[in-house]
Design an enzyme around this catalytic site. Structure first.
Site, PDB file in Angstrom:
ATOM      1  N   GLY A  14       0.770  -1.241   0.000  1.00 26.99           N
ATOM      2  CA  GLY A  14       0.000   0.000   0.000  1.00 26.99           C
ATOM      3  C   GLY A  14       0.798   1.285   0.000  1.00 26.99           C
ATOM      4  O   GLY A  14       0.251   2.350   0.266  1.00 26.99           O
ATOM      5  N   SER A  20       1.843   8.197   2.074  1.00 27.97           N
ATOM      6  CA  SER A  20       1.113   6.967   2.420  1.00 27.97           C
ATOM      7  C   SER A  20       1.417   6.531   3.848  1.00 27.97           C
ATOM      8  O   SER A  20       2.577   6.509   4.260  1.00 27.97           O
ATOM      9  CB  SER A  20       1.523   5.816   1.489  1.00 27.97           C
ATOM     10  OG  SER A  20       1.253   6.124   0.142  1.00 27.97           O
ATOM     11  N   ASP A  65      -1.408  -6.355  -7.636  1.00 24.91           N
ATOM     12  CA  ASP A  65      -2.778  -5.856  -7.732  1.00 24.91           C
ATOM     13  C   ASP A  65      -3.617  -6.860  -6.946  1.00 24.91           C
ATOM     14  O   ASP A  65      -3.777  -8.007  -7.373  1.00 24.91           O
ATOM     15  CB  ASP A  65      -3.197  -5.801  -9.210  1.00 24.91           C
ATOM     16  CG  ASP A  65      -4.647  -5.379  -9.388  1.00 24.91           C
ATOM     17  OD1 ASP A  65      -5.428  -5.458  -8.408  1.00 24.91           O
ATOM     18  OD2 ASP A  65      -5.011  -4.979 -10.513  1.00 24.91           O
ATOM     19  N   VAL A  66      -4.132  -6.426  -5.796  1.00 23.53           N
ATOM     20  CA  VAL A  66      -4.815  -7.373  -4.895  1.00 23.53           C
ATOM     21  C   VAL A  66      -6.137  -7.894  -5.443  1.00 23.53           C
ATOM     22  O   VAL A  66      -6.721  -8.807  -4.867  1.00 23.53           O
ATOM     23  CB  VAL A  66      -5.058  -6.766  -3.483  1.00 23.53           C
ATOM     24  CG1 VAL A  66      -3.743  -6.529  -2.766  1.00 23.53           C
ATOM     25  CG2 VAL A  66      -5.905  -5.498  -3.556  1.00 23.53           C
ATOM     26  N   ALA A  96     -12.221   3.199  -3.686  1.00 24.49           N
ATOM     27  CA  ALA A  96     -13.610   3.335  -4.124  1.00 24.49           C
ATOM     28  C   ALA A  96     -13.604   4.347  -5.257  1.00 24.49           C
ATOM     29  O   ALA A  96     -12.718   5.211  -5.327  1.00 24.49           O
ATOM     30  CB  ALA A  96     -14.489   3.822  -2.981  1.00 24.49           C
ATOM     31  N   TYR A 156     -17.830   9.507   3.352  1.00 21.55           N
ATOM     32  CA  TYR A 156     -17.075   8.252   3.433  1.00 21.55           C
ATOM     33  C   TYR A 156     -17.888   7.099   2.814  1.00 21.55           C
ATOM     34  O   TYR A 156     -17.340   6.180   2.216  1.00 21.55           O
ATOM     35  CB  TYR A 156     -16.664   7.946   4.881  1.00 21.55           C
ATOM     36  CG  TYR A 156     -15.460   7.029   4.950  1.00 21.55           C
ATOM     37  CD1 TYR A 156     -14.257   7.394   4.330  1.00 21.55           C
ATOM     38  CD2 TYR A 156     -15.511   5.818   5.612  1.00 21.55           C
ATOM     39  CE1 TYR A 156     -13.151   6.560   4.369  1.00 21.55           C
ATOM     40  CE2 TYR A 156     -14.406   4.973   5.660  1.00 21.55           C
ATOM     41  CZ  TYR A 156     -13.234   5.355   5.034  1.00 21.55           C
ATOM     42  OH  TYR A 156     -12.147   4.521   5.076  1.00 21.55           O
ATOM     43  N   LYS A 163     -15.079  -0.715   5.076  1.00 23.12           N
ATOM     44  CA  LYS A 163     -14.264  -0.820   6.304  1.00 23.12           C
ATOM     45  C   LYS A 163     -14.982  -1.673   7.360  1.00 23.12           C
ATOM     46  O   LYS A 163     -14.326  -2.382   8.126  1.00 23.12           O
ATOM     47  CB  LYS A 163     -13.928   0.566   6.865  1.00 23.12           C
ATOM     48  CG  LYS A 163     -12.926   1.373   6.033  1.00 23.12           C
ATOM     49  CD  LYS A 163     -11.572   0.699   5.873  1.00 23.12           C
ATOM     50  CE  LYS A 163     -10.520   1.666   5.339  1.00 23.12           C
ATOM     51  NZ  LYS A 163      -9.235   0.982   5.004  1.00 23.12           N
ATOM     52  N   THR A 194      -3.232  12.271   3.692  1.00 25.15           N
ATOM     53  CA  THR A 194      -2.608  11.484   2.631  1.00 25.15           C
ATOM     54  C   THR A 194      -3.219  11.946   1.314  1.00 25.15           C
ATOM     55  O   THR A 194      -4.192  12.701   1.300  1.00 25.15           O
ATOM     56  CB  THR A 194      -2.909   9.985   2.824  1.00 25.15           C
ATOM     57  OG1 THR A 194      -4.325   9.811   2.783  1.00 25.15           O
ATOM     58  CG2 THR A 194      -2.389   9.482   4.162  1.00 25.15           C
ATOM     59  N   SER A 196      -4.887  10.123  -0.674  1.00 20.03           N
ATOM     60  CA  SER A 196      -6.244   9.573  -0.809  1.00 20.03           C
ATOM     61  C   SER A 196      -7.243  10.291   0.097  1.00 20.03           C
ATOM     62  O   SER A 196      -8.432  10.263  -0.162  1.00 20.03           O
ATOM     63  CB  SER A 196      -6.291   8.056  -0.648  1.00 20.03           C
ATOM     64  OG  SER A 196      -6.011   7.641   0.631  1.00 20.03           O
TER      65      SER A 196
HETATM   66  C1  IMJ Z   1     -12.251   9.379   2.439  1.00 20.03           C
HETATM   67  C2  IMJ Z   1     -13.511   9.737   1.946  1.00 20.03           C
HETATM   68  C3  IMJ Z   1     -14.364  10.581   2.653  1.00 20.03           C
HETATM   69  C4  IMJ Z   1     -13.999  11.075   3.878  1.00 20.03           C
HETATM   70  C5  IMJ Z   1     -12.755  10.728   4.376  1.00 20.03           C
HETATM   71  C6  IMJ Z   1     -11.867   9.888   3.651  1.00 20.03           C
HETATM   72  N1  IMJ Z   1     -12.102  11.065   5.527  1.00 20.03           N
HETATM   73  C7  IMJ Z   1     -10.890  10.474   5.586  1.00 20.03           C
HETATM   74  C8  IMJ Z   1     -10.696   9.723   4.418  1.00 20.03           C
HETATM   75  C9  IMJ Z   1     -12.702  11.941   6.531  1.00 20.03           C
HETATM   76  C10 IMJ Z   1      -9.928  10.578   6.702  1.00 20.03           C
HETATM   77  C11 IMJ Z   1      -9.475   8.905   4.051  1.00 20.03           C
HETATM   78  N2  IMJ Z   1      -9.702   7.503   4.348  1.00 20.03           N
HETATM   79  C12 IMJ Z   1      -9.784   7.111   5.746  1.00 20.03           C
HETATM   80  C13 IMJ Z   1      -9.830   6.530   3.356  1.00 20.03           C
HETATM   81  O1  IMJ Z   1     -10.049   5.385   3.697  1.00 20.03           O
HETATM   82  C14 IMJ Z   1      -9.727   6.883   1.926  1.00 20.03           C
HETATM   83  C15 IMJ Z   1     -10.067   5.997   0.966  1.00 20.03           C
HETATM   84  C16 IMJ Z   1     -10.172   6.300  -0.442  1.00 20.03           C
HETATM   85  C17 IMJ Z   1      -9.834   7.509  -1.015  1.00 20.03           C
HETATM   86  C18 IMJ Z   1      -9.985   7.712  -2.387  1.00 20.03           C
HETATM   87  C19 IMJ Z   1      -9.674   9.018  -3.045  1.00 20.03           C
HETATM   88  C20 IMJ Z   1      -9.448   8.917  -4.513  1.00 20.03           C
HETATM   89  C21 IMJ Z   1     -10.244   7.866  -5.194  1.00 20.03           C
HETATM   90  N3  IMJ Z   1     -10.675   6.773  -4.505  1.00 20.03           N
HETATM   91  C22 IMJ Z   1     -10.485   6.646  -3.158  1.00 20.03           C
HETATM   92  N4  IMJ Z   1     -10.812   5.469  -2.568  1.00 20.03           N
HETATM   93  C23 IMJ Z   1     -10.665   5.295  -1.263  1.00 20.03           C
HETATM   94  O2  IMJ Z   1     -10.470   7.959  -6.411  1.00 20.03           O
END
Ligand code: IMJ
Length: 256
Positions: A14, A20, A65-66, A96, A156, A163, A194, A196
């Site tokens: 990851g 990261s 690639d998992v 996502a 989220y 999760k 990060t 993401s």
């Molecule tokens: C992600 C989305 C919405 C709210 C969020 C997050 N908050 C936090 C995150 C408050 C802290 C980051 N997080 C915990 C994640 O698990 C992010 C996962 C993620 C992020 C992206 C961004 C770009 C994309 N796909 C993604 N898929 C998963 O295209």
């Protein structure tokens, strides 16, 4: 520096870039004496991970690639080629579709839901099945999760559901792998900037809210998440399995 992971081989999945959490964890593992095996996704990331790992004790840098069983099998085969037991695994990946993190949750498509589940939750099971046979001396498998699994967190959405599945999978794996001396846990990190996370609508206002409300009155540092991962991977964590360890400046306990 104490060498909590001296003589251990750790697989870290990851690392995408220097922000990261997986990269902070790899650095901490290396500082504590671990030898690393790192994975990257796609050729584009190969060079950046090679550059990032220059100062680390990396025995292998492997594509993975998992979502592809063949790649997980090839990963296990390469690790077997190192001819030494694997002690620790860190699973720090999720995905996502962007639109599923911006549109209302109600609009989540079947394909988007399944993609998030596949990459972010099922992958823990797939990785565990591929590499557990190499953990012949027992060891530790840790994943990264987020409070959005159990509380409704703006945007989220589909990741929260993924999760929740990840955390449940972690507990089932802990139940099955415990007899083989393999512990399985999750670290629930507070928001960290990060790439993401920064991609998320409205993320920029979160650090301020956390600093005002979290018991420690500050945000979570990547190094704090990394130190918790060292603890879980080390012998200090020997009694801990099936657990979610919150490394979030205490934010999780707040009701309002
Ligand atoms: C992600 C989305 C919405 C709210 C969020 C997050 N908050 C936090 C995150 C408050 C802290 C980051 N997080 C915990 C994640 O698990 C992010 C996962 C993620 C992020 C992206 C961004 C770009 C994309 N796909 C993604 N898929 C998963 O295209």
């Amino acid at each position: 520096m104490s060498q909590l992971l001296e003589g251990k081989l750790a697989l870290v999945l990851g690392i995408a870039n220097k922000w990261s959490l997986a990269y902070s964890i790899a650095r901490a593992f290396s500082r504590h004496g671990a030898t690393l095996a790192l994975t990257y996704l796609g050729d584009r990331q190969r060079e950046s991970i090679e550059e990032l790992s220059r100062d680390l004790d990396a025995a292998a840098i492997l594509p993975c690639d998992v979502t592809k069983d063949e790649e997980l099998e090839a990963l296990a085969e390469s690790l077997r080629g190192l001819d030494r037991p694997l002690h620790a695994v860190v699973h720090s990946l999720a995905f996502a579709n962007k639109e599923d993190l911006t549109r209302p949750f109600l609009e989540t498509s079947r394909a988007g839901f399944l993609l998030a589940q596949d990459v972010s939750a099922y992958s823990l099971v797939a990785v565990a099945r591929a590499v557990a046979p190499l953990m012949t001396e027992g060891g530790s498998l840790s994943t990264l999760t987020y409070i959005g699994s159990t509380r409704v967190t703006p945007n989220y959405n589909v990741m929260g559901v993924a999760k929740a599945a990840l955390e449940s999978a972690m507990r089932y794996l802990a139940g099955e792998l415990g007899p083989r001396g393999i512990r399985v846990n999750a670290i629930s990190a507070g928001p960290v900037k990060t790439v993401s996370a920064r991609a998320i609508k409205g993320f920029s206002s979160i650090p301020e809210t956390i600093a005002a409300r979290a018991p420690l009155r500050r945000n979570t540092e990547p190094s704090e998440v990394a130190d918790a991962a060292v603890f879980l991977a080390s012998d200090l964590g020997r009694g801990v399995t099936g657990n979610i360890l919150f490394v979030d400046a205490g934010m999780q306990v707040m009701g309002f």
